[in-house]
Design a protein around this motif. Structure first.
Motif, short mmCIF file in Angstrom:
data_model
loop_
_atom_site.label_atom_id
_atom_site.label_comp_id
_atom_site.label_asym_id
_atom_site.label_seq_id
_atom_site.Cartn_x
_atom_site.Cartn_y
_atom_site.Cartn_z
N HIS A 137 -19.00 0.49 23.48
CA HIS A 137 -20.39 0.38 22.99
C HIS A 137 -21.06 1.74 22.89
N VAL A 191 -31.06 -1.12 19.06
CA VAL A 191 -30.01 -0.21 19.51
C VAL A 191 -30.64 0.78 20.49
N ALA A 240 -24.26 7.98 16.10
CA ALA A 240 -25.15 7.23 15.21
C ALA A 240 -24.48 6.96 13.87
N ARG A 294 -20.64 1.22 10.28
CA ARG A 294 -20.12 -0.14 10.50
C ARG A 294 -21.07 -1.19 9.95
N TYR A 332 -16.73 8.80 9.48
CA TYR A 332 -17.96 8.00 9.35
C TYR A 332 -19.10 8.82 8.76
N ILE A 380 -26.21 4.76 21.12
CA ILE A 380 -25.81 5.76 20.13
C ILE A 380 -26.45 7.10 20.44
N ARG A 397 -21.28 6.50 13.24
CA ARG A 397 -20.31 5.40 13.34
C ARG A 397 -21.04 4.04 13.35
N TYR A 398 -22.12 4.00 14.13
CA TYR A 398 -22.92 2.77 14.23
C TYR A 398 -23.42 2.35 12.85
N TYR A 451 -30.95 4.49 21.97
CA TYR A 451 -30.71 5.86 21.51
C TYR A 451 -30.68 6.80 22.71
N MET A 492 -21.30 5.20 21.01
CA MET A 492 -20.79 5.76 19.75
C MET A 492 -21.81 6.67 19.08
N ASN A 503 -27.34 -4.32 23.45
CA ASN A 503 -27.43 -3.12 22.62
C ASN A 503 -26.16 -2.28 22.67
N ASP A 504 -25.87 -1.59 21.56
CA ASP A 504 -24.95 -0.46 21.61
C ASP A 504 -25.76 0.77 21.98
#
Lengths: 416, 409
Positions: free
Chosen positions: A274, A172, A278, A284, A319, A246, A280-281, A174, A276, A243-244
């Motif tokens: 994509h 991911v 941390a 999920r 979240y 965060i 929320r990530y 950052y 969001m 990657n998302d």
């Protein structure tokens, strides 16, 4: 028979306002500052006039915190906060002075200050210096700048964390933001610890700029747009690699998701989903059973969760709250949503200081009533404001999760 | 995110259903696109005030005289009698203190000095046994200087007609001086946010000095936005009974009711998602599997059951396009004529047909979508249609009872 107008002309829904004044009930500024015309008047009502003639613009719009609580409350979907910010950007005659430029360039200032951090931190705490900044720059003397760190987060990451990220296939990106990099690397380290324990590797962007929220607030639109373009390029690169992206700051995320398209006119539709927080990530992944979190049974804390305004706008406090509830020894109270009053650089300005503290009072009282061990919140400036105003310690939910985490058990549970 | 029940709409209907489910331990979420019509509350909940233009004294008895399409008739009188006693205790548990009974209407004072039937009324307000005889010989009407959302002259005219002598006073206190500088922002809710312990103490002193010769004091409802602490404090400090009168919206007691219900629901473990809009649903034959919202997309929110409580036209539960009345979230079938000319009457005072439009639901309140009954969705509140809440004075009753009906065994 004539047919009523059936579709919107504006992109911010200003013609949907039915003048119900619900926004005013939730505006933090209205009750404390009579100079501010309130969200309805400053927003859709005033916009009707400004569209005819720009000199209907009122400089008092600068008192808007851009907290977006009016938008969250509006039953008609009017983007009141955006209307006010756009008017501020388009019609204001004043240009940003030295102080506003200093406050707005959190990354440039941070870059210089971290190099000189022991000196800078000491100097910024001296009463004569505070007085001088108050008199010459208009930075309120009651404020204490958050301490700058001697070693940036990115430096720590390169030296101590980068190599071990190669072990992970799930990754991911950052977006650490200015605060983690220049003031509080510990939060970034906590996130890396948490993600690595679950088997997720952390990438940083090659070139990260400030999200731009402080530049937008101080009307440095060109500078905000330039930074945003770099960030969007980096976000696209991250998403392209699977990657998302965060962040541990709800404001950075709100800015990159919503302010980029709404205020800076930069289309991010291809990558917006994509970007969001941390929490929320993590939520999920936990919900889907992709990762497991194991907590120490002896981590016992009474925690009060404060929803930052921009987290309320994102609608994602759920979240953070659900993750904190996973820690068995945590007794969690969710505070009513009230603005802390600082709104980033707003509360540092001399002309806003007393309004800022008056706005925060409701929140401070509600925290004192719960009397928690820790206040949890996803926003760094809420943290400064609460810690400067009342004797409570404030932590990001990510730091609390990292503190409570049984690292070995979590690694085992995730087969690391 | 997964829940037992997701309720779409966070007003009186949605909150009643949500509290009722959360009290039974169900994992419940409310998705609300902004704040609700409770912000315009009169301070009274109405059960049934009028049938065919004739005033109702005993709401329960009058149910038989309603049309068969009316939600009360569809719920059934027996079931209504089973649910009605649950309402006041539920409100009390949430911290909303009320007076009233479902057997006999009480009467409340409107801001224009009229008297209207009411079922349960917040304790801030005066209620009467009879619309004719008021319990006072003289009252002091006290407004706040420069407050423009309250009209003592109209109120006084109405009261004098019923034999109550009125004296009109205007007062202000230092705590409000700041607000008086803004002509547009001196509103009831803003004042309520400023009036703290100290300010209420000063205000009580002013009321005591002007009201020496009156039986009671009537003043605008400007106290207690988040709880009723300041209301109770003022009453303790003033030597005469103090009653509040509704102001122009937004309604301070209405906002408080919303906040208390919401806070109680969250304390029960409920999730309240404010400022989020359901954009669409994913259906699997006769079931709604997921909903998607502005804030949580692309991830769905899922539940076993859904309650649609999005209200009528004002709250966008129904939308009138130039050619049709539609339910905008899922496209559920609507019970309304296709011919636009039948939607309204030109005489603005007469009962408007569109007020009675609603979702087409079966006997168990399930909606239809393209003719298919959706088995895990039920509808409640003003989206049901079949009645005219304004003419019949039944809006709050419809909201509360139709949702309790769905959530009570």
């Amino acid at each position: 028979m004539s047919i009523q107008q059936f579709s919107n002309i504006s992109s911010n829904n200003f013609e949907q306002c039915v003048k119900c004044t619900v926004c005013t009930v939730y505006c933090p500024v209205t009750a404390v500052n009579p100079l501010y015309p309130g969200p309805k008047q400053a927003g859709p009502d005033g916009e009707r006039y400004r569209l005819k003639r720009s000199d209907f613009y009122n400089e008092a719009l600068k008192y808007c915190l851009n907290c977006k609580r009016c938008e969250v409350a509006c039953p008609s979907g009017v983007r009141i906060g955006d209307i006010i910010q756009q008017a501020h950007m388009n019609y204001s005659h004043g240009s940003a002075g030295v102080r506003d430029r200093m406050l707005a360039h959190t990354d440039l200032m941070g870059g210089i200050a971290t190099r000189l951090s022991p000196t800078v931190n000491g100097i910024l705490r001296l009463t004569p210096v505070k007085l001088a900044m108050d008199l010459t720059l208009g930075i309120d003397r009651h404020r204490t700048f958050p301490a700058y760190t001697p070693r940036k987060f990115t430096t720590w990451f390169r030296r101590h964390a980068l190599k071990r990220q190669d072990r992970f296939t799930r990754r991911v990106t950052y977006f650490h933001g200015c605060y983690v990099n220049y003031n509080f690397p510990r939060l970034g380290k906590d996130l890396v610890k948490l993600l690595n324990a679950c088997g997720i590797g952390v990438d940083l962007m090659k070139d990260e700029k400030c999200c731009g929220v402080a530049r937008i607030a101080n009307r440095l639109i060109k500078q905000a747009t330039d930074a945003a373009k770099v960030n969007l390029r980096e976000i696209r690169a991250a998403v392209a690699s699977g990657n998302d992206v965060i962040a541990t700051s709800s404001t950075c995320i709100m800015t990159m998701r919503d302010e980029y398209p709404h205020l800076l006119g930069l289309d991010n539709a291809d990558v917006r989903d994509h970007i969001m927080t941390a929490t929320r990530y993590l939520y999920r992944l936990v919900e889907n059973g992709d990762i497991k979190l194991v907590f120490k049974p002896d981590y016992l804390r009474r925690i009060a969760y404060h929803t930052p305004c921009h987290m309320a706008k994102l609608g994602w406090s759920v979240y953070s709250i659900e993750l904190l509830k996973l820690i068995p020894g945590v007794e969690l109270s969710v505070l009513d949503v009230n603005c802390c009053g600082i709104a980033g650089t707003y509360g540092f300005k001399k002309e806003n200081y007393r309004y800022s503290q008056a706005i925060g009072k409701t929140l401070f009282d509600s925290i004192a009533q719960v009397n928690p061990d820790i206040v949890a919140t996803d926003c760094e400036t809420c943290k400064w404001q609460i810690e400067m105003s009342i004797p409570y310690r404030v932590s990001n939910p990510i730091s609390i999760l990292a503190d409570a985490l049984d690292v070995e058990a979590t690694r085992a549970a995730n087969n690391i | 995110m997964k829940f037992d029940t997701i309720i779409i709409g966070g007003g009186l209907t949605g909150l009643t259903a949500a509290i009722s489910l959360a009290e039974k331990g169900r994992k419940t979420a409310i998705i609300s696109a902004g704040q609700s019509a409770l912000h315009f509350s009169s301070g009274s909940f109405e059960l049934l005030g009028s049938v065919d233009g004739r005033p109702v004294e005993n709401p329960v008895e009058a149910i038989d005289n309603l049309s068969e399409r009316h939600p009360y008739r569809r719920i059934g009188k027996e079931r209504m009698l089973q649910l009605l006693p649950l309402v006041q205790p539920l409100l009390t548990r949430a911290g909303v203190a009320t007076t009233g009974s479902h057997y006999t209407n009480r009467y409340r004072l409107t801001p224009l000095g009229k008297v209207k039937p009411a079922w349960l009324t917040l304790d801030d307000f005066a209620t009467f046994d009879s619309p004719e005889r008021l319990p006072w010989r003289s009252v002091a009407l006290v407004n706040i200087a420069d407050f423009q959302d309250f009209y003592p002259v109209f109120l006084s005219a109405g009261l004098e007609k019923r034999g109550v002598k009125c004296s009109i006073h205007s007062t202000s206190i230092a705590a409000l001086d700041n607000l008086r500088r803004s002509s547009t922002e001196m509103r009831a809710a803003t004042m309520a946010r400023v009036l703290d312990y100290e300010a209420v103490g000063v205000l009580a002193g002013r009321l005591n000095s002007v009201a020496r010769h009156a039986d009671a004091i009537l003043m605008p409802a400007i106290l207690g936005l988040t709880d009723d602490l300041m209301v109770r404090l003022l009453r303790r400090l003033v030597c005469k009974p103090v009653y509040f009168v509704s102001t122009m919206p937004t309604s301070v007691p209405g906002v408080r009711t919303q906040m208390l219900l919401q806070r109680y629901f969250m304390k029960l473990g409920g999730t309240y998602m404010l400022g989020d809009t359901v954009t669409h649903g994913e259906f699997d034959g006769d079931r709604l599997r997921h909903v998607f919202t502005t804030n949580h997309s692309p991830e769905p929110l899922s539940a076993d059951n859904y309650i649609l409580a999005t209200g009528s036209f004002f709250s966008h539960g129904l939308v009138a396009t130039p050619s049709a009345i539609v339910e905008p979230t899922f496209g559920f079938d609507v019970d309304a004529p296709a011919d636009r000319a039948q939607w309204f009457r030109k005489d603005i005072d007469s009962a408007q047909p569109y007020m009675e439009f609603g979702i087409a639901t079966d006997a168990d309140w399930h909606p239809r979508r393209d003719g298919v009954t959706i088995g895990n969705v039920q509808c409640a509140g003003s989206i049901l249609g079949g009645c005219n809440p304004v003419k019949e004075g039944c809006g709050a009753g419809e909201a509360i009872l139709s949702s309790l009906n769905l959530t009570t065994v």
